[in-house]
Design an enzyme around this catalytic site. Structure first.
Site, short mmCIF file in Angstrom:
data_model
loop_
_atom_site.label_atom_id
_atom_site.label_comp_id
_atom_site.label_asym_id
_atom_site.label_seq_id
_atom_site.Cartn_x
_atom_site.Cartn_y
_atom_site.Cartn_z
NE ARG A 34 -77.23 25.22 -50.11
CZ ARG A 34 -77.50 24.92 -48.79
NH1 ARG A 34 -78.62 25.21 -47.93
NH2 ARG A 34 -76.70 24.07 -48.15
CD GLU A 178 -67.99 17.74 -46.03
OE1 GLU A 178 -68.39 16.87 -47.16
OE2 GLU A 178 -68.37 18.85 -45.69
CE LYS A 220 -66.23 20.07 -48.42
NZ LYS A 220 -66.94 20.14 -49.63
CB SER A 261 -68.17 27.74 -46.97
OG SER A 261 -69.47 27.33 -47.51
N GLY A 262 -69.44 25.90 -44.47
CA GLY A 262 -70.22 25.66 -43.46
C GLY A 262 -71.15 26.78 -42.90
N GLY A 263 -71.85 27.53 -43.88
CA GLY A 263 -72.57 28.64 -43.34
C GLY A 263 -71.86 30.06 -43.06
NE ARG A 292 -73.98 25.81 -47.01
CZ ARG A 292 -74.11 25.62 -45.43
NH1 ARG A 292 -75.07 26.06 -44.68
NH2 ARG A 292 -73.28 24.60 -45.06
P1 13P Z 1 -70.79 24.39 -47.79
O1 13P Z 1 -69.39 24.90 -48.39
O2 13P Z 1 -71.69 25.01 -48.13
O3 13P Z 1 -70.55 23.77 -46.07
O4 13P Z 1 -70.72 23.07 -48.62
C1 13P Z 1 -69.45 22.20 -48.70
C2 13P Z 1 -69.92 20.51 -48.64
O5 13P Z 1 -69.74 19.93 -49.42
C3 13P Z 1 -70.73 20.34 -47.35
O6 13P Z 1 -70.68 18.96 -47.54
#
Ligand code: 13P
Length: 338
Positions: A34, A178, A220, A261-263, A292
Site C-alpha cells: 500500500r 472473516e 465479516k 471491501s475486497g478491492g 482499502r
Molecule cells: P478490504 O476492505 O481492503 O478488503 O480489507 C478488509 C480486511 O480486513 C481484509 O482482511
C-alpha cells in the site's frame, strides 16, 4: 459480568447504529504494498505515524465504533507517548487485533489456501487483552475458479475459523469471523454467489460444532460481486444477491454483519452497503469493516508528508461519514462532491 455479557457489551459497542469498523490491520507485507503504491518506504516510523494519523482523526468516533490493528501497532505509541490502543479507546473507538498469521498453501489441495495461527492463540489473546484489545479478526481466503475452492479447503478453513472464534470467546474477546471469497479472477457473479453460500454454510456449521455463541460474534463477509476480470454488475444486483446469500446462511442470532471491501472502489463499496440497508428490515445490523475503501483516499492524500496530515484525515472522515450514512440506508451520492 459473565463472559457472554461482556462479549455482548463489546458487540453492542461495535454495532452501534450509524457506525462501522476501520480495518487498519495490514500485515507488514500488505502495508508495504500500500505504501509502495504512493511511493513511500515501509519503515516502522512511517507505519506508526500513519496509524497515529488514522486513529487521531478528529471526530472519527462519531462514525467508527472499532479499529482493527496489526500486532505491531498494538504496541506502538502516539508522538505524545499515549499507546495507540489507548488513544483509540479514549476517542470511543474499541481497539481490536488481527490474530491470524496469514495464509499458506493447503497441503493436498492444489490452488487452495489455509489460514494459520491457532497454536498458542489463547496465550496471545491474554496479552492482547492486557494491551487493550477487546475484539479480534481472523481471515480465511478462498480462491475461485470452476474447481476452486475444493470441499477440503471449505471444510478446513471453516474448522480453523470456528476454533479461533471459540478460543476468542473463552478469553472474553469478540471474534470477527472473516471468510473472504476473493474477487481476483475472471469468474462470474453467479459463481461468487455459489461459492460464498457454500462457504458461509460450512462456517456456521463449524461454529455450531465448536459451541460458539453467535450472539457474541460478528461476521465479516465479502459481497457478491463478479471477478475483477469479469464485466461489472449493477448496484441493485450486488445488493440483492448478497442479501439472498446472507439470508440463506446467517442465523438471525448473529448481531452484525460487517463487510470487507475486497478491492471495490470507495464509492462503489458505499453504494452497495447503502442499497442493502434501503431494502427493508433485516435480521442483522449491516455495516462496514473496510480497509482499502476507507483508506485509499487517505494514503493518496498523505504520502508520508506531514503537511498533508489534516487533508488526509479529512479524507478519512469523509469516507467514514458516507459509510455511516450507508449503514442506515441514508447515503446520498451527491454528498460525494462535498
Ligand atoms: P478490504 O476492505 O481492503 O478488503 O480489507 C478488509 C480486511 O480486513 C481484509 O482482511
Amino acid at each position: 459480568m459473565d463472559t457472554l455479557h461482556e462479549l455482548q457489551a463489546t458487540v453492542a459497542a461495535l454495532t452501534a447504529p450509524g457506525k462501522g469498523i476501520l480495518a487498519a490491520d495490514e500485515s507488514s507485507g500488505t502495508i508495504a504494498k500500500r505504501f509502495d503504491a504512493v511511493g513511500l518506504a515501509s519503515t516502522g516510523e512511517h507505519r506508526r505515524a500513519y496509524r497515529e494519523l488514522l486513529i487521531s482523526t478528529p471526530d472519527l468516533g462519531r462514525y467508527i465504533s472499532g479499529i482493527i490493528l496489526y500486532e505491531e501497532t498494538l504496541g506502538q505509541a502516539a508522538a505524545d507517548g499515549t499507546p495507540l490502543p489507548q488513544l483509540a479507546a479514549r476517542l470511543g473507538i474499541v481497539p481490536g487485533i488481527k490474530v491470524d498469521r496469514g495464509k499458506v498453501a493447503l497441503a493436498g489441495a492444489p490452488g487452495d489456501d489455509i489460514t494459520e495461527g491457532l497454536d498458542g492463540l489463547a496465550q496471545r489473546l491474554q496479552g492482547y487483552r492486557k494491551q487493550g484489545a477487546r475484539f479480534a479478526k481472523w481471515r480465511a481466503v478462498y480462491n475461485v475458479s470452476d474447481e476452486l475452492p475444493s470441499r477440503l479447503a471449505i471444510r478446513a478453513n471453516a474448522e480453523a475459523l470456528a476454533r479461533y472464534a471459540a478460543i476468542c470467546q473463552a478469553e472474553g474477546i469478540v471474534p470477527i469471523v472473516e471468510p473472504e471469497v476473493l474477487s481476483d479472477g475472471g469468474h462470474t457473479f453467479e459463481r461468487c454467489a455459489e461459492v460464498t453460500e457454500a462457504v458461509q454454510h460450512a462456517v456456521f456449521h463449524a461454529l455450531y460444532r465448536h459451541r460458539v455463541a453467535l450472539e457474541g460474534m460478528l461476521l465479516k463477509p465479502n459481497m457478491i460481486v463478479p471477478g475483477q476480470r469479469h464485466a461489472a454488475t449493477s448496484v441493485p444486483a450486488v445488493a440483492d444477491a448478497t442479501l439472498r446469500v446472507l439470508r440463506r446462511s446467517v442465523p438471525p442470532a448473529v448481531p452484525g454483519v460487517v463487510f470487507l471491501s475486497g478491492g471495490q472502489g470507495p464509492e462503489e463499496a458505499t453504494a452497495h452497503l447503502d442499497a442493502m440497508n434501503r431494502s427493508g428490515p433485516l435480521p442483522w445490523r449491516l455495516s462496514f469493516s473496510y480497509g482499502r475503501a476507507l483508506q485509499d483516499p487517505v494514503l493518496k492524500a498523505w504520502r508520508g508528508d506531514a503537511a498533508q496530515r489534516a487533508t488526509a484525515q479529512a479524507a478519512l472522515l469523509k469516507r467514514a461519514r458516507l459509510n455511516s450514512a450507508a449503514s442506515t440506508g441514508r447515503y446520498d451520492v451527491a454528498s460525494e462532491a462535498d
